[in-house]
Design a protein around this motif. Structure first.
Motif, PDB file in Angstrom:
ATOM      1  N   HIS A   1       0.852  -1.337  -0.042  1.00 31.17           N
ATOM      2  CA  HIS A   1      -0.014  -0.225   0.142  1.00 31.17           C
ATOM      3  C   HIS A   1       0.916   1.227  -0.085  1.00 31.17           C
ATOM      4  O   HIS A   1       0.691   2.200  -0.789  1.00 31.17           O
ATOM      5  CB  HIS A   1      -0.941  -0.155   1.142  1.00 31.17           C
ATOM      6  CG  HIS A   1      -1.834   1.291   1.089  1.00 31.17           C
ATOM      7  ND1 HIS A   1      -1.366   2.238   2.087  1.00 31.17           N
ATOM      8  CD2 HIS A   1      -3.080   1.280   0.801  1.00 31.17           C
ATOM      9  CE1 HIS A   1      -2.387   3.324   1.955  1.00 31.17           C
ATOM     10  NE2 HIS A   1      -3.333   2.814   1.125  1.00 31.17           N
ATOM     11  N   TYR A   2       2.054   1.333   0.676  1.00 28.29           N
ATOM     12  CA  TYR A   2       2.740   2.332   0.849  1.00 28.29           C
ATOM     13  C   TYR A   2       3.552   2.703  -0.451  1.00 28.29           C
ATOM     14  O   TYR A   2       3.632   3.736  -0.844  1.00 28.29           O
ATOM     15  CB  TYR A   2       3.741   2.252   1.884  1.00 28.29           C
ATOM     16  CG  TYR A   2       4.550   3.487   2.412  1.00 28.29           C
ATOM     17  CD1 TYR A   2       4.107   4.513   2.841  1.00 28.29           C
ATOM     18  CD2 TYR A   2       5.849   3.583   1.966  1.00 28.29           C
ATOM     19  CE1 TYR A   2       4.901   5.846   2.878  1.00 28.29           C
ATOM     20  CE2 TYR A   2       6.663   4.835   2.163  1.00 28.29           C
ATOM     21  CZ  TYR A   2       6.094   5.930   2.618  1.00 28.29           C
ATOM     22  OH  TYR A   2       6.707   7.146   2.616  1.00 28.29           O
TER      23      TYR A   2
ATOM     24  N   HIS B   1       1.103   4.085  -2.777  1.00 27.56           N
ATOM     25  CA  HIS B   1       0.892   5.443  -2.466  1.00 27.56           C
ATOM     26  C   HIS B   1       2.030   6.526  -3.081  1.00 27.56           C
ATOM     27  O   HIS B   1       1.803   7.443  -3.554  1.00 27.56           O
ATOM     28  CB  HIS B   1       0.839   5.610  -0.965  1.00 27.56           C
ATOM     29  CG  HIS B   1       0.952   6.985  -0.618  1.00 27.56           C
ATOM     30  ND1 HIS B   1       0.309   8.059  -0.436  1.00 27.56           N
ATOM     31  CD2 HIS B   1       2.084   7.768   0.254  1.00 27.56           C
ATOM     32  CE1 HIS B   1       0.357   9.157   0.083  1.00 27.56           C
ATOM     33  NE2 HIS B   1       1.580   8.824   0.425  1.00 27.56           N
TER      34      HIS B   1
ATOM     35  N   GLU C   1       1.926   9.264  -5.957  1.00 23.69           N
ATOM     36  CA  GLU C   1       2.640  10.664  -5.850  1.00 23.69           C
ATOM     37  C   GLU C   1       3.456  11.081  -6.733  1.00 23.69           C
ATOM     38  O   GLU C   1       3.333  12.341  -7.258  1.00 23.69           O
ATOM     39  CB  GLU C   1       3.051  10.803  -4.542  1.00 23.69           C
ATOM     40  CG  GLU C   1       2.065  11.030  -3.207  1.00 23.69           C
ATOM     41  CD  GLU C   1       3.005  11.246  -2.145  1.00 23.69           C
ATOM     42  OE1 GLU C   1       4.112  11.276  -2.203  1.00 23.69           O
ATOM     43  OE2 GLU C   1       2.163  11.696  -1.152  1.00 23.69           O
TER      44      GLU C   1
END
Length: 102
Positions: A79-80, A83, A87
């Motif tokens: 998930h990180y 993300h 970005e």
């Protein structure tokens, strides 16, 4: 008016699970981990540090034969990373005059 831990986590830009991984890695209270995570997440070097912390937590869970925790942390890491990739794509789109709709 008091600020709750949920407020701090929300303001950090990270998920509760990401904050928990930082807290676990650094042996910090959750509120301090939220502040640290918010700070680290502001730069590419800090983002690599967060990723490394989660990877270390996974390795520790595997070494302790805690496969359930390792599995949860692998999801947190995925998930990180998604993300971060999102970005970067948004920044790249802004930089060349294109706009990305999230």
């Amino acid at each position: 008016m008091m600020i709750t831990i949920e407020d701090c986590i929300g303001l950090s830009g990270l998920t509760r699970e990401e904050i928990d991984a930082i807290a676990e890695h650094e042996h910090l209270p959750e509120i301090v981990a939220a502040e640290l995570g918010c700070y680290l997440d502001q730069t590419p070097e800090g983002q690599r540090t967060i990723r490394s912390m989660i990877e270390d937590d996974i390795a520790h869970a595997v070494a302790c034969r805690d496969m359930k925790r390792a599995g949860v942390l692998k999801i947190v890491l995925a998930h990180y990373v998604r993300h971060l990739e999102h970005e970067q794509a948004v920044r790249k789109g802004e930089g060349d005059g294109h706009h990305t709709i999230a």
